[in-house]
Design an enzyme around this catalytic site. Structure first.
Site, short mmCIF file in Angstrom:
data_model
loop_
_atom_site.label_atom_id
_atom_site.label_comp_id
_atom_site.label_asym_id
_atom_site.label_seq_id
_atom_site.Cartn_x
_atom_site.Cartn_y
_atom_site.Cartn_z
N ASP A 48 0.87 -1.18 0.00
CA ASP A 48 0.00 0.00 0.00
C ASP A 48 0.91 1.23 0.00
O ASP A 48 2.13 1.11 0.16
CB ASP A 48 -0.90 -0.02 1.25
CG ASP A 48 -1.81 1.19 1.32
OD1 ASP A 48 -2.47 1.49 0.31
OD2 ASP A 48 -1.86 1.86 2.37
N SER A 49 0.30 2.40 -0.12
CA SER A 49 1.08 3.63 -0.05
C SER A 49 1.54 3.92 1.37
O SER A 49 2.41 4.78 1.57
CB SER A 49 0.22 4.79 -0.55
OG SER A 49 -0.92 4.93 0.27
N TYR A 68 -1.26 8.04 -2.98
CA TYR A 68 -1.39 7.59 -4.36
C TYR A 68 -2.62 8.21 -5.04
O TYR A 68 -2.68 8.28 -6.27
CB TYR A 68 -1.60 6.06 -4.40
CG TYR A 68 -0.38 5.20 -4.16
CD1 TYR A 68 0.89 5.73 -4.01
CD2 TYR A 68 -0.54 3.81 -4.09
CE1 TYR A 68 1.98 4.89 -3.78
CE2 TYR A 68 0.55 2.97 -3.88
CZ TYR A 68 1.80 3.51 -3.72
OH TYR A 68 2.87 2.69 -3.52
N GLY A 69 -3.58 8.57 -4.22
CA GLY A 69 -4.92 8.90 -4.70
C GLY A 69 -5.03 9.94 -5.81
O GLY A 69 -5.94 9.87 -6.63
N CYS A 90 -4.52 -2.02 -1.45
CA CYS A 90 -4.66 -0.60 -1.77
C CYS A 90 -5.78 -0.48 -2.81
O CYS A 90 -5.71 -1.11 -3.87
CB CYS A 90 -3.33 -0.10 -2.34
SG CYS A 90 -3.44 1.49 -3.17
N THR A 148 -6.64 2.10 -4.64
CA THR A 148 -6.24 2.82 -5.85
C THR A 148 -5.48 1.90 -6.79
O THR A 148 -5.72 1.89 -8.01
CB THR A 148 -5.36 4.04 -5.45
OG1 THR A 148 -6.01 4.74 -4.38
CG2 THR A 148 -5.15 4.97 -6.62
N GLU A 155 -2.59 9.09 7.92
CA GLU A 155 -1.12 8.93 7.98
C GLU A 155 -0.53 9.84 9.06
O GLU A 155 0.53 9.56 9.60
CB GLU A 155 -0.49 9.24 6.61
CG GLU A 155 -0.69 8.16 5.56
CD GLU A 155 0.10 6.87 5.81
OE1 GLU A 155 1.18 6.92 6.42
OE2 GLU A 155 -0.38 5.79 5.38
N CYS A 200 -11.05 2.68 0.16
CA CYS A 200 -9.61 2.93 0.33
C CYS A 200 -9.22 2.19 1.60
O CYS A 200 -9.91 2.30 2.62
CB CYS A 200 -9.36 4.43 0.49
SG CYS A 200 -7.71 4.84 1.10
N THR A 201 -8.13 1.44 1.54
CA THR A 201 -7.79 0.57 2.67
C THR A 201 -7.36 1.36 3.92
O THR A 201 -7.27 0.78 5.00
CB THR A 201 -6.67 -0.42 2.28
OG1 THR A 201 -5.58 0.32 1.73
CG2 THR A 201 -7.18 -1.44 1.27
N HIS A 202 -7.12 2.65 3.76
CA HIS A 202 -6.83 3.47 4.94
C HIS A 202 -8.08 3.66 5.81
O HIS A 202 -7.99 3.82 7.03
CB HIS A 202 -6.33 4.86 4.54
CG HIS A 202 -4.87 4.94 4.23
ND1 HIS A 202 -4.33 4.46 3.06
CD2 HIS A 202 -3.83 5.46 4.95
CE1 HIS A 202 -3.02 4.68 3.07
NE2 HIS A 202 -2.69 5.28 4.20
N1 DGL Z 1 -4.77 2.99 0.85
C1 DGL Z 1 -4.76 3.31 -0.52
C2 DGL Z 1 -6.05 3.06 -1.19
O1 DGL Z 1 -6.70 2.11 -0.79
C3 DGL Z 1 -3.94 4.49 -0.95
C4 DGL Z 1 -4.49 5.82 -0.69
C5 DGL Z 1 -3.55 6.92 -1.09
O2 DGL Z 1 -2.34 6.78 -0.94
O3 DGL Z 1 -4.06 7.94 -1.57
O4 DGL Z 1 -6.48 3.69 -2.11
#
Ligand code: DGL
Length: 293
Positions: free
Chosen positions: A38-39, A70-71, A101, A103, A180, A212-214
Site C-alpha cells: 500500500d502507499s 497515491y490517490g 490498496c 487505488t 497517515e 480505500c484501505t486506509h
Molecule cells: N490505501 C490506498 C487506497 O486504498 C492508498 C491511498 C492513497 O495513498 O491515496 O487507495
C-alpha cells in the site's frame, strides 16, 4: 537500506502498451510468504484480516510512504509504482500478491493481473460482493480516493454483479493525510467526514464501502456519523476469504506454524513502526527502509 537490484523486472512501459511479458512458470511452494503493499498504513487493515484468518501465513508488507498519497496520481504513475513494488515482492519470493490498496486495485490490477507467475488479489471484487450481500435497497455508497472514484472500478463491478444496483461514489482526498498523520479520532477528521458523507446519506444509501484501505482505521468515527441503519463495509474481510480460497485452490496454503512478518518502507521506518503498531493493534518489531524508482 536495501536497493532493488538483480530483480527479474517486468517493464512498466511494455505493460502499459499492452505487450506485457506473460507470466513465466516458476515453482511456488506453500511455505513462501504472501506479499502485500500500500502507499502507507492503509494496507495494514488487510494485513490484520489475513493475520486473523490465516495465522500460519508469513507476510511481507511494503508501505510506500515516500510516495503517499497515491490517490491523486495519474494512472501511468500508479502502474509504474505497482510494477516496481511487485517486482520487489517477487524478489522476496512471494507466492501471492495482495494489492492492499484500493487505488492500485482499481487502476493497476486490470493491467497487471496476468503479468506475474503468482496470483494477484484486488480489493474491488471482494468489496463489491460484500456490499451487495449487505444491502437491501441496493443504493450503495463508495468512499475512496480520487483515482479510485474516477476509475469507475467499484461502480462497474457492482453494476456487473447486480445491474439493478445504484452505486454512488464520493472522493475523500483529505482522509489519507489525516490517517497517515495519526488523526484517527480527531474532531477535525470527524468534521471532514461529516461533509464527505452528507451527499451520500441524502441519496439514501443503506451500505457504504470503505473503498480505500486506509479508511477502516477510522471506521468507528464513520459508524458514529452513519448511524445504525447503514452497513459499513471493509473489503479486507472478503479479500481475506478470497486469499484463503485462492491459496486452497492452488494448493498453496501454509502448514500449521508460527507466522513471520516482514515490513519494508520507502519513507521513515520509525514513523511507520510507531503508527503501524498502534493501528495494527500489535507491535511491529521493525521495518527496513527500501528505495524504489
Ligand atoms: N490505501 C490506498 C487506497 O486504498 C492508498 C491511498 C492513497 O495513498 O491515496 O487507495
Amino acid at each position: 537500506m536495501s536497493e532493488i537490484s538483480n530483480v527479474p523486472k517486468i517493464g512498466a512501459e511494455k505493460i502499459q502498451s499492452g505487450t506485457g511479458i506473460k507470466a513465466r512458470p516458476v515453482h511456488i511452494t506453500p511455505d513462501q510468504p504472501i506479499g502485500l503493499f500500500d502507499s502507507g498504513v492503509g494496507g495494514l487493515t488487510v494485513v490484520k484480516e489475513i493475520m486473523r484468518k490465516l495465522p500460519s501465513e508469513d507476510l511481507v508488507y511494503v508501505a510506500d510512504t515516500a510516495r503517499v498519497p497515491y490517490g491523486g496520481r495519474s494512472s501511468k504513475e500508479i502502474i509504474k509504482i505497482n510494477v516496481e513494488i511487485i517486482n520487489f515482492l517477487m524478489s522476496k519470493k512471494v507466492k501471492m500478491v495482495v494489492m492492499a490498496c484500493g487505488t492500485s486495485s482499481s487502476i493497476a490490477y486490470p493491467v497487471l493481473k496476468d503479468e506475474y507467475p503468482v496470483p494477484i488479489i484486488s480489493m474491488i471484487e471482494p468489496g463489491s460482493k460484500a456490499a451487495l450481500n449487505a444491502s437491501r435497497n441496493k443504493v450503495i455508497g463508495i468512499i475512496a480516493t480520487v483515482g479510485t472514484v474516477h476509475s469507475m472500478a467499484y461502480q462497474e463491478a457492482i453494476r456487473r454483479m447486480d445491474p439493478s444496483a445504484r452505486p454512488l461514489a464520493a472522493a475523500c482526498p483529505l482522509f489519507v493525510p489525516l490517517i497517515e498523520g495519526g488523526f484517527t479520532e480527531a474532531e477535525e477528521t470527524k468534521k471532514v467526514a461529516r461533509e464527505y458523507l452528507k451527499p451520500l446519506l441524502a441519496e439514501g444509501i443503506d451500505t457504504l464501502i470503505m473503498g480505500c484501505t486506509h479508511y477502516p482505521h477510522i471506521s468507528k468515527l464513520l459508524k458514529g456519523i452513519l448511524g445504525p441503519h447503514v452497513a459499513l463495509i471493509d473489503p479486507a474481510r472478503e479479500a481475506a476469504n478470497l486469499v484463503l480460497t485462492t491459496l486452497k485452490e492452488e494448493n498453496l496454503l501454509a502448514e500449521n506454524k508460527k507466522a513471520q512478518y516482514e515490513y519494508f518502507v520507502s519513507g521513515s521506518a520509525p514513523q511507520f513502526v510507531e503508527l503501524g503498531s498502534r493501528l495494527l493493534g500489535r507491535p511491529i518489531a521493525g521495518a527496513e527502509q527500501v528505495k524504489f524508482g
